[in-house]
Design a protein around this motif. Structure first.
Motif, PDB file in Angstrom:
ATOM      1  N   HIS A  48     -42.312  58.320 -13.015  1.00  0.00           N
ATOM      2  CA  HIS A  48     -41.732  59.020 -11.873  1.00  0.00           C
ATOM      3  C   HIS A  48     -42.742  58.920 -10.743  1.00  0.00           C
ATOM      4  O   HIS A  48     -43.787  59.558 -10.776  1.00  0.00           O
ATOM      5  N   PHE A  49     -42.418  58.099  -9.753  1.00  0.00           N
ATOM      6  CA  PHE A  49     -43.378  57.878  -8.678  1.00  0.00           C
ATOM      7  C   PHE A  49     -42.674  57.511  -7.377  1.00  0.00           C
ATOM      8  O   PHE A  49     -41.561  57.001  -7.377  1.00  0.00           O
ATOM      9  N   ILE A  50     -43.344  57.781  -6.280  1.00  0.00           N
ATOM     10  CA  ILE A  50     -42.849  57.397  -4.965  1.00  0.00           C
ATOM     11  C   ILE A  50     -42.971  55.883  -4.847  1.00  0.00           C
ATOM     12  O   ILE A  50     -44.028  55.321  -5.111  1.00  0.00           O
ATOM     13  N   GLN A  51     -41.877  55.229  -4.469  1.00  0.00           N
ATOM     14  CA  GLN A  51     -41.889  53.775  -4.306  1.00  0.00           C
ATOM     15  C   GLN A  51     -42.085  53.363  -2.857  1.00  0.00           C
ATOM     16  O   GLN A  51     -42.781  52.397  -2.594  1.00  0.00           O
ATOM     17  N   THR A  52     -41.444  54.060  -1.927  1.00  0.00           N
ATOM     18  CA  THR A  52     -41.559  53.671  -0.522  1.00  0.00           C
ATOM     19  C   THR A  52     -41.736  54.882   0.377  1.00  0.00           C
ATOM     20  O   THR A  52     -41.258  55.973   0.085  1.00  0.00           O
ATOM     21  N   VAL A  53     -42.441  54.647   1.468  1.00  0.00           N
ATOM     22  CA  VAL A  53     -42.580  55.629   2.535  1.00  0.00           C
ATOM     23  C   VAL A  53     -42.257  54.883   3.824  1.00  0.00           C
ATOM     24  O   VAL A  53     -42.831  53.833   4.096  1.00  0.00           O
ATOM     25  N   SER A  54     -41.311  55.419   4.590  1.00  0.00           N
ATOM     26  CA  SER A  54     -40.940  54.824   5.878  1.00  0.00           C
ATOM     27  C   SER A  54     -41.248  55.823   6.975  1.00  0.00           C
ATOM     28  O   SER A  54     -40.937  57.009   6.847  1.00  0.00           O
ATOM     29  N   VAL A  55     -41.857  55.327   8.054  1.00  0.00           N
ATOM     30  CA  VAL A  55     -42.212  56.185   9.179  1.00  0.00           C
ATOM     31  C   VAL A  55     -41.613  55.589  10.450  1.00  0.00           C
ATOM     32  O   VAL A  55     -41.810  54.394  10.728  1.00  0.00           O
ATOM     33  N   TRP A  67     -45.430  51.819  -2.471  1.00  0.00           N
ATOM     34  CA  TRP A  67     -46.391  52.406  -3.385  1.00  0.00           C
ATOM     35  C   TRP A  67     -46.033  52.038  -4.813  1.00  0.00           C
ATOM     36  O   TRP A  67     -44.926  51.567  -5.094  1.00  0.00           O
ATOM     37  N   SER A  68     -46.958  52.305  -5.723  1.00  0.00           N
ATOM     38  CA  SER A  68     -46.724  52.043  -7.141  1.00  0.00           C
ATOM     39  C   SER A  68     -47.309  53.196  -7.947  1.00  0.00           C
ATOM     40  O   SER A  68     -47.736  54.199  -7.394  1.00  0.00           O
ATOM     41  N   THR A  69     -47.370  53.006  -9.231  1.00  0.00           N
ATOM     42  CA  THR A  69     -47.898  54.042 -10.116  1.00  0.00           C
ATOM     43  C   THR A  69     -49.402  54.202  -9.963  1.00  0.00           C
ATOM     44  O   THR A  69     -49.977  55.131 -10.515  1.00  0.00           O
ATOM     45  N   ALA A  70     -50.062  53.339  -9.220  1.00  0.00           N
ATOM     46  CA  ALA A  70     -51.522  53.421  -9.059  1.00  0.00           C
ATOM     47  C   ALA A  70     -51.937  54.515  -8.078  1.00  0.00           C
ATOM     48  O   ALA A  70     -53.123  54.780  -7.924  1.00  0.00           O
ATOM     49  N   VAL A  71     -50.991  55.155  -7.417  1.00  0.00           N
ATOM     50  CA  VAL A  71     -51.292  56.220  -6.461  1.00  0.00           C
ATOM     51  C   VAL A  71     -51.328  57.554  -7.212  1.00  0.00           C
ATOM     52  O   VAL A  71     -50.511  57.805  -8.095  1.00  0.00           O
ATOM     53  N   SER A  72     -52.284  58.410  -6.852  1.00  0.00           N
ATOM     54  CA  SER A  72     -52.458  59.676  -7.566  1.00  0.00           C
ATOM     55  C   SER A  72     -51.314  60.652  -7.326  1.00  0.00           C
ATOM     56  O   SER A  72     -50.530  60.498  -6.400  1.00  0.00           O
ATOM     57  N   ALA A  73     -51.253  61.668  -8.164  1.00  0.00           N
ATOM     58  CA  ALA A  73     -50.225  62.710  -8.052  1.00  0.00           C
ATOM     59  C   ALA A  73     -50.302  63.384  -6.690  1.00  0.00           C
ATOM     60  O   ALA A  73     -51.375  63.492  -6.090  1.00  0.00           O
ATOM     61  N   ASN A  74     -49.149  63.841  -6.194  1.00  0.00           N
ATOM     62  CA  ASN A  74     -49.052  64.544  -4.923  1.00  0.00           C
ATOM     63  C   ASN A  74     -49.728  63.738  -3.802  1.00  0.00           C
ATOM     64  O   ASN A  74     -50.684  64.191  -3.192  1.00  0.00           O
ATOM     65  N   PRO A  75     -49.230  62.542  -3.554  1.00  0.00           N
ATOM     66  CA  PRO A  75     -49.916  61.635  -2.640  1.00  0.00           C
ATOM     67  C   PRO A  75     -50.029  62.150  -1.209  1.00  0.00           C
ATOM     68  O   PRO A  75     -49.097  62.725  -0.656  1.00  0.00           O
ATOM     69  N   TYR A  76     -51.199  61.902  -0.648  1.00  0.00           N
ATOM     70  CA  TYR A  76     -51.563  62.270   0.712  1.00  0.00           C
ATOM     71  C   TYR A  76     -51.662  60.977   1.516  1.00  0.00           C
ATOM     72  O   TYR A  76     -52.219  59.989   1.042  1.00  0.00           O
ATOM     73  N   LEU A  77     -51.115  60.980   2.710  1.00  0.00           N
ATOM     74  CA  LEU A  77     -51.165  59.812   3.583  1.00  0.00           C
ATOM     75  C   LEU A  77     -51.592  60.273   4.961  1.00  0.00           C
ATOM     76  O   LEU A  77     -51.066  61.263   5.480  1.00  0.00           O
ATOM     77  N   ALA A  78     -52.543  59.562   5.567  1.00  0.00           N
ATOM     78  CA  ALA A  78     -52.975  59.874   6.923  1.00  0.00           C
ATOM     79  C   ALA A  78     -53.079  58.572   7.712  1.00  0.00           C
ATOM     80  O   ALA A  78     -53.472  57.541   7.177  1.00  0.00           O
ATOM     81  N   PHE A  79     -52.684  58.648   8.975  1.00  0.00           N
ATOM     82  CA  PHE A  79     -52.812  57.506   9.872  1.00  0.00           C
ATOM     83  C   PHE A  79     -52.858  58.034  11.300  1.00  0.00           C
ATOM     84  O   PHE A  79     -52.596  59.206  11.561  1.00  0.00           O
ATOM     85  N   LYS A  80     -53.225  57.146  12.232  1.00  0.00           N
ATOM     86  CA  LYS A  80     -53.261  57.527  13.645  1.00  0.00           C
ATOM     87  C   LYS A  80     -52.258  56.689  14.411  1.00  0.00           C
ATOM     88  O   LYS A  80     -52.004  55.533  14.071  1.00  0.00           O
ATOM     89  N   MET A  81     -51.715  57.304  15.458  1.00  0.00           N
ATOM     90  CA  MET A  81     -50.812  56.588  16.351  1.00  0.00           C
ATOM     91  C   MET A  81     -51.150  56.964  17.786  1.00  0.00           C
ATOM     92  O   MET A  81     -51.671  58.053  18.044  1.00  0.00           O
ATOM     93  N   ARG A  82     -50.881  56.069  18.691  1.00  0.00           N
ATOM     94  CA  ARG A  82     -51.146  56.324  20.101  1.00  0.00           C
ATOM     95  C   ARG A  82     -49.941  57.045  20.714  1.00  0.00           C
ATOM     96  O   ARG A  82     -48.804  56.617  20.550  1.00  0.00           O
ATOM     97  N   ALA A  83     -50.209  58.126  21.427  1.00  0.00           N
ATOM     98  CA  ALA A  83     -49.163  58.911  22.078  1.00  0.00           C
ATOM     99  C   ALA A  83     -48.764  58.226  23.375  1.00  0.00           C
ATOM    100  O   ALA A  83     -49.512  58.254  24.352  1.00  0.00           O
TER     101      ALA A  83
END
Length: 110
Positions: A48-55, A67-83
């Motif tokens: 049971h794992f998250i396969q895709t994240v779309s932004v 994503w695949s099963t190699a990502v830890s439980a309760n996955p955290y994602l951070a990125f920057k974008m220009r306003a």
């Protein structure tokens, strides 16, 4: 375990100056199990794992992540974008068991 799945969160500034970099942080509750482990009784724990994240930002694609099963439980994602303009950031998480969750956050640019 179903109570501990989903609940996506996005944390980001709600306002920024034009051209400023905005950090986006997100978290979703998911066990991210591989299907290769067993419970206390020795029964396999299903994958049971998250396969895709779309932004997207105002409908324009920013990121598509696989994503695949190699990502830890309760996955955290951070990125920057220009306003560059005001709008709504939307994130959609999909898992291998047909679960779909989404969250949105508004940004006002001055």
């Amino acid at each position: 375990m179903a109570d501990n799945i989903g609940n996506p969160m996005i944390r980001m500034a709600n306002s920024a100056k034009k051209g400023e970099m905005v950090e986006v942080r997100s978290l979703i509750m998911n066990p991210m199990t591989t299907g290769l482990t067993k419970d206390k009784e020795g029964k396999p724990i299903p994958a049971h794992f998250i396969q895709t994240v779309s932004v997207t930002f105002d409908g324009a694609k920013l990121l598509d992540i696989d994503w695949s099963t190699a990502v830890s439980a309760n996955p955290y994602l951070a990125f920057k974008m220009r306003a560059e303009k005001s709008g709504t950031l939307k994130m959609v998480w999909k898992d291998n068991q047909n679960g779909v969750w989404s969250a949105e956050s508004k940004l006002t640019v001055s």
